[in-house]
Design an enzyme around this catalytic site. Structure first.
Site, PDB file in Angstrom:
ATOM      1  N   LYS A 121      -0.262  10.086   1.420  1.00 50.21           N
ATOM      2  CA  LYS A 121      -0.253  10.527   2.816  1.00 50.21           C
ATOM      3  C   LYS A 121       0.984  11.360   3.154  1.00 50.21           C
ATOM      4  O   LYS A 121       1.024  11.990   4.208  1.00 50.21           O
ATOM      5  CB  LYS A 121      -0.311   9.301   3.747  1.00 50.21           C
ATOM      6  CG  LYS A 121      -1.508   8.404   3.561  1.00 50.21           C
ATOM      7  CD  LYS A 121      -1.441   7.211   4.512  1.00 50.21           C
ATOM      8  CE  LYS A 121      -2.596   6.257   4.293  1.00 50.21           C
ATOM      9  NZ  LYS A 121      -2.539   5.575   2.986  1.00 50.21           N
ATOM     10  N   TYR A 175      -3.129  -6.778   5.065  1.00 50.32           N
ATOM     11  CA  TYR A 175      -4.116  -7.816   4.782  1.00 50.32           C
ATOM     12  C   TYR A 175      -5.291  -7.592   5.731  1.00 50.32           C
ATOM     13  O   TYR A 175      -5.088  -7.572   6.942  1.00 50.32           O
ATOM     14  CB  TYR A 175      -3.544  -9.219   4.979  1.00 50.32           C
ATOM     15  CG  TYR A 175      -4.456 -10.263   4.339  1.00 50.32           C
ATOM     16  CD1 TYR A 175      -4.470 -10.421   2.959  1.00 50.32           C
ATOM     17  CD2 TYR A 175      -5.326 -11.016   5.107  1.00 50.32           C
ATOM     18  CE1 TYR A 175      -5.312 -11.347   2.356  1.00 50.32           C
ATOM     19  CE2 TYR A 175      -6.172 -11.946   4.514  1.00 50.32           C
ATOM     20  CZ  TYR A 175      -6.157 -12.107   3.142  1.00 50.32           C
ATOM     21  OH  TYR A 175      -7.003 -13.008   2.537  1.00 50.32           O
ATOM     22  N   SER A 209      -6.143  -2.595   0.561  1.00 54.91           N
ATOM     23  CA  SER A 209      -7.172  -1.695   0.045  1.00 54.91           C
ATOM     24  C   SER A 209      -7.526  -2.020  -1.403  1.00 54.91           C
ATOM     25  O   SER A 209      -8.635  -1.744  -1.853  1.00 54.91           O
ATOM     26  CB  SER A 209      -6.707  -0.236   0.128  1.00 54.91           C
ATOM     27  OG  SER A 209      -6.497   0.139   1.466  1.00 54.91           O
ATOM     28  N   PHE A 220      -0.609  -6.649  -5.779  1.00 52.17           N
ATOM     29  CA  PHE A 220       0.381  -6.714  -4.708  1.00 52.17           C
ATOM     30  C   PHE A 220       1.243  -5.459  -4.658  1.00 52.17           C
ATOM     31  O   PHE A 220       1.789  -5.012  -5.674  1.00 52.17           O
ATOM     32  CB  PHE A 220       1.272  -7.943  -4.879  1.00 52.17           C
ATOM     33  CG  PHE A 220       2.148  -8.217  -3.687  1.00 52.17           C
ATOM     34  CD1 PHE A 220       1.583  -8.570  -2.471  1.00 52.17           C
ATOM     35  CD2 PHE A 220       3.523  -8.104  -3.780  1.00 52.17           C
ATOM     36  CE1 PHE A 220       2.384  -8.815  -1.360  1.00 52.17           C
ATOM     37  CE2 PHE A 220       4.333  -8.353  -2.678  1.00 52.17           C
ATOM     38  CZ  PHE A 220       3.765  -8.706  -1.469  1.00 52.17           C
ATOM     39  N   HIS A 221       1.344  -4.887  -3.477  1.00 50.37           N
ATOM     40  CA  HIS A 221       2.137  -3.681  -3.254  1.00 50.37           C
ATOM     41  C   HIS A 221       2.646  -3.680  -1.826  1.00 50.37           C
ATOM     42  O   HIS A 221       2.101  -4.369  -0.952  1.00 50.37           O
ATOM     43  CB  HIS A 221       1.303  -2.426  -3.518  1.00 50.37           C
ATOM     44  CG  HIS A 221       0.066  -2.335  -2.667  1.00 50.37           C
ATOM     45  ND1 HIS A 221      -1.061  -3.091  -2.899  1.00 50.37           N
ATOM     46  CD2 HIS A 221      -0.218  -1.576  -1.577  1.00 50.37           C
ATOM     47  CE1 HIS A 221      -1.983  -2.808  -1.998  1.00 50.37           C
ATOM     48  NE2 HIS A 221      -1.489  -1.892  -1.183  1.00 50.37           N
TER      49      HIS A 221
END
Length: 315
Positions: free
Chosen positions: A173, A236, A239, A243-244
């Site tokens: 983005k 939460y 996507s 885990f990020h």
């Protein structure tokens, strides 16, 4: 209303002094300047795309883009920057190809629904769904990054420790130039945590290290931003189930991704874990979470559509 020659001439005499404000959400910038030694303010706003069928068909067929530069490519995700054009202006393009039905649902406008995910609903219904979604190559693009098969040149910093480490890279983005819209993503190296549901009190020191290190390395890499100007949060539902964390400029409005019921600040997660008592195994799997889902999402259709307000499946 037509613009008179006198009015246009006055506009063209605007002499820029400094930026008063910019809004990355509305794509506006407020400029201070002078016209013939008198203070003047010019507000510039990028206009919306023309969404008439004929116009978009023309746009999609030949794009009218004199120059397109590939920013990043990983698996099915491709990011381009198109040069300025008198008709469309500068356009950042993200191509997802081939796109799955899940992608189509994600990017389709849809009604949103608030849901309450109890520990029981998570354990019995959501967790099996998550485990299914982690299979069948759905995380290949993440593994490509971790294994340096893709986007190696985009990595901002990497901690190679298999447990404590992470890779920080620009999100698709971000144009990688405008610090007011700075948007990065930290992908942890460990593969045993799918989402915040897998976090336990024993993970607090690790999470605190991420909270310290990520803003630190961003500020070392980029000038014009300080640690307390960086927002660090997780999604939460996320996507994808590895885990990020999202690290973005606090002044940037990235829309629904930052909304209450989607984004959870890392600091609040740490505090929640610390409040769970003395058991190091206590974790987020045992708490009730409220968030929103789109009506077209698979999780809504498969799990929550048939659940009433008491958290029990409808007969």
């Amino acid at each position: 209303m037509s613009v008179s020659a006198e009015e246009e001439a006055r506009l063209r005499r605007f002499n820029f002094t400094r930026i008063l404000n910019q809004d990355t959400g509305t794509k506006t910038v407020n400029l201070l300047g002078e016209i013939e030694s008198t203070p003047a303010i010019l507000i510039a706003e990028k206009t919306a795309f023309n969404v008439t069928g004929a116009h978009l068909t023309k746009f999609s067929h030949d794009l009218h883009l004199p120059k397109v530069t590939l920013i990043a490519r990983n698996d099915i995700y491709h990011s381009f920057m198109a040069s300025q054009n008198s008709e469309y202006g500068e356009v950042k393009l993200t191509l997802i190809f081939p796109a799955t039905e899940t992608h189509i649902q994600k990017y389709t406008h849809q009604q949103l629904r608030m849901v309450v995910e109890t520990p029981e609903i998570y354990r019995e219904l959501v967790k099996p769904y998550v485990e299914e979604k982690r299979g069948s190559g759905r995380l290949d693009w993440v593994h490509n990054i971790l294994e340096h098969k893709a986007e190696k040149e985009s990595i901002i910093v990497e901690d190679t420790d298999d447990v404590e480490g992470f890779i920080l890279l620009p999100d698709l983005k971000w144009d990688r130039k405008t610090m007011a819209s700075m948007y990065t993503m930290a992908i942890v190296r460990r593969r045993d945590i799918t989402s915040i549901r897998d976090l336990k009190k024993m993970h607090v020191p690790w999470l605190k290290n991420l909270r310290r290190r990520i803003p630190e390395v961003i500020c070392e890499k980029y000038s014009g931003i300080e640690p307390d100007q960086i927002k660090l949060y997780v999604h939460y539902q996320p996507s994808y189930y590895h885990f990020h964390l999202h690290a973005i400029s606090i002044s940037h409005d990235s829309g629904i991704g930052q909304a209450t019921g989607k984004a959870i600040l890392l600091g609040n997660i740490i505090s929640r874990l610390e409040s769970l008592g003395g058991d190091e195994e206590a974790g987020m799997e045992s708490v009730e979470l409220t968030y929103f889902l789109g009506e077209e999402s698979e999780l809504w259709q498969r799990v929550f559509k048939g659940i009433n307000g008491k958290g029990k499946a409808k007969e």
